[in-house]
Structure formats: structure tokens, C-alpha cells
Enzyme design. Structure first.
Site, mmCIF file in Angstrom:
data_model
loop_
_atom_site.group_PDB
_atom_site.id
_atom_site.type_symbol
_atom_site.label_atom_id
_atom_site.label_comp_id
_atom_site.label_asym_id
_atom_site.label_seq_id
_atom_site.Cartn_x
_atom_site.Cartn_y
_atom_site.Cartn_z
ATOM 1 N N ASP A 8 -13.097 5.026 7.775
ATOM 2 C CA ASP A 8 -13.299 5.728 6.512
ATOM 3 C C ASP A 8 -11.968 5.718 5.773
ATOM 4 O O ASP A 8 -11.014 5.024 6.190
ATOM 5 C CB ASP A 8 -13.874 7.144 6.749
ATOM 6 C CG ASP A 8 -12.868 8.087 7.389
ATOM 7 O OD1 ASP A 8 -11.760 7.644 7.753
ATOM 8 O OD2 ASP A 8 -13.179 9.284 7.513
ATOM 9 N N CYS A 72 -10.870 6.897 12.033
ATOM 10 C CA CYS A 72 -10.951 7.891 10.963
ATOM 11 C C CYS A 72 -9.723 8.795 11.120
ATOM 12 O O CYS A 72 -8.767 8.398 11.783
ATOM 13 C CB CYS A 72 -12.281 8.645 10.991
ATOM 14 S SG CYS A 72 -12.607 9.626 12.453
ATOM 15 N N THR A 74 -9.266 11.576 12.775
ATOM 16 C CA THR A 74 -9.064 11.986 14.169
ATOM 17 C C THR A 74 -9.705 11.046 15.190
ATOM 18 O O THR A 74 -9.410 11.156 16.384
ATOM 19 C CB THR A 74 -9.708 13.367 14.399
ATOM 20 O OG1 THR A 74 -11.113 13.240 14.096
ATOM 21 C CG2 THR A 74 -9.075 14.429 13.506
ATOM 22 N N HIS A 105 -14.059 2.914 34.007
ATOM 23 C CA HIS A 105 -15.093 3.776 34.617
ATOM 24 C C HIS A 105 -16.308 3.997 33.732
ATOM 25 O O HIS A 105 -17.401 4.213 34.247
ATOM 26 C CB HIS A 105 -14.488 5.136 34.978
ATOM 27 C CG HIS A 105 -13.623 5.088 36.199
ATOM 28 N ND1 HIS A 105 -13.179 6.212 36.852
ATOM 29 C CD2 HIS A 105 -13.099 4.028 36.885
ATOM 30 C CE1 HIS A 105 -12.438 5.861 37.904
ATOM 31 N NE2 HIS A 105 -12.363 4.539 37.940
ATOM 32 N N HIS A 140 -19.468 3.047 39.577
ATOM 33 C CA HIS A 140 -19.459 3.499 38.178
ATOM 34 C C HIS A 140 -20.661 2.973 37.399
ATOM 35 O O HIS A 140 -21.042 3.551 36.386
ATOM 36 C CB HIS A 140 -18.163 3.072 37.495
ATOM 37 C CG HIS A 140 -16.954 3.577 38.217
ATOM 38 N ND1 HIS A 140 -16.667 4.922 38.305
ATOM 39 C CD2 HIS A 140 -15.999 2.924 38.916
ATOM 40 C CE1 HIS A 140 -15.570 5.075 39.032
ATOM 41 N NE2 HIS A 140 -15.144 3.878 39.411
HETATM 42 C C1 RB5 Z 1 -11.880 12.735 6.488
HETATM 43 O O1 RB5 Z 1 -11.157 13.640 5.752
HETATM 44 C C2 RB5 Z 1 -11.912 13.154 7.958
HETATM 45 O O2 RB5 Z 1 -12.721 14.277 8.116
HETATM 46 C C3 RB5 Z 1 -12.384 12.023 8.820
HETATM 47 O O3 RB5 Z 1 -11.547 10.924 8.651
HETATM 48 C C4 RB5 Z 1 -12.422 12.240 10.324
HETATM 49 O O4 RB5 Z 1 -11.229 12.777 10.787
HETATM 50 C C5 RB5 Z 1 -13.594 12.895 10.879
HETATM 51 O O5 RB5 Z 1 -13.803 12.978 12.076
#
Ligand code: RB5
Length: 161
Positions: A8, A72, A74, A105, A140
Site C-alpha cells: 500500500d 505495508c 506494519t 516450520h 511439520h
Molecule cells: C496505512 O496507514 C497503514 O494502516 C497500513 O500501511 C498498515 O500498516 C496496516 O496494517
């Protein structure tokens, strides 16, 4: 490994770095999904679904060397979405041990990384560790099969060591 890659707007910069790394390592990039710039907002679930559908389709045609790489902010939203698609096993990692173990695994076929969590060198190292690690199968394999049927039976699955 060959990769379908997507991000994203929160993962555009790291996506570019990792595509360059993949090309340098001669790991083919099959497609790139998501916005071209960080100014262009994109909903991560839509990107995750697009990439994962391609991975599932390739694998159902027998191309088990095809993987997904999702980035993204996180990595978490990508993984939450990716794991809803049957046949996808996605993991978010921020350490090298986990990057290896989700292959060894869990037979992960999608790697999720967070641009706002990782430095670029660490992200490259994690991707390399994922690429370099094979699924160990053996005991596994049964557990990975249990992932596919998790929550579908009355008892919640078998127990084992
Ligand atoms: C976008 O602002 C953010 O929410 C997205 O990139 C991500 O971290 C979501 O999991």
C-alpha cells in the site's frame, strides 16, 4: 523463488528497495501491485488479495516456487488479509530467526514486512533469510495441514508433539 510483490502507500519505498534486491539476487519479480507513490492512497486488503490470488493460482498450477511479498506500514494488515485466502500462509517478521522459521516450520508462502518498523538493511536480510530457508516437512507437514482445517472441526484439531 519467484515473487508477486505488493504494497500500500505505507510500503512504497521499501517495496522499491526489495524489488531491487530481488532483481540483484536473480529472484524474478512476476508482478508488482499497489500505488506508484506514497501520495496515492491504497487499501492494503485490496492489494493483499490481488497478490495472494496470483500466488494461489500459480501454486494450483504446480508452480511451488511462486511466493508473495507484501509490505505495508506494519505488515500486519497485509498478513491478516492474506491469511484469509485458502492456501496462503503469511507471516509478519521483524527478526531473522522468525524469517527462517516461518519457512522451515510453517511453510509460509507469503512474507509480510512493515516499512515503518524495519530499516532497509534489516528488511533485505529478512527477505534473504526467507528465500534461503526450505520447509523441513516431516512432523511439520502434518501441522501445516492442520492450519488449513483449523476451526472447521468440532474439537479444534488433534494434539501432538
Ligand atoms: C496505512 O496507514 C497503514 O494502516 C497500513 O500501511 C498498515 O500498516 C496496516 O496494517
Amino acid at each position: 523463488m519467484r515473487f508477486h510483490v505488493g504494497s500500500d502507500h505505507g510500503g512504497v519505498a521499501l517495496r522499491a528497495v526489495l524489488i531491487e534486491a530481488l532483481e540483484g539476487w536473480e529472484q524474478p519479480v512476476l508482478s508488482v501491485s499497489g500505488p506508484a507513490t506514497t501520495d496515492e492512497r491504497a487499501d492494503y486488503p485490496n492489494v493483499a488479495v490481488e497478490v495472494c490470488r496470483r500466488v494461489v493460482e500459480a501454486r494450483s498450477d504446480g508452480a511451488e516456487d511462486v511466493f508473495g511479498l507484501l509490505i505495508c506500514g506494519t505488515g500486519q494488515g497485509m498478513a491478516m488479509t492474506a491469511n484469509k485466502l485458502p492456501g496462503i500462509r503469511a507471516g509478519v517478521v521483524a527478526d531473522a530467526f522468525s524469517a527462517k522459521m516461518i519457512r522451515a516450520h510453517n511453510d509460509a508462502n507469503v512474507l509480510c514486512l512493515g516499512e515503518r518498523v524495519l530499516g532497509t538493511e534489516l528488511a533485505k536480510l529478512l527477505l534473504r533469510a526467507f528465500i534461503d530457508t526450505e520447509f523441513e516437512a516431516g512432523r511439520h507437514a502434518r501441522r501445516v495441514e492442520l492450519i488449513a482445517s483449523a476451526g472447521t472441526g468440532p474439537g479444534g484439531g488433534e494434539q501432538g508433539s
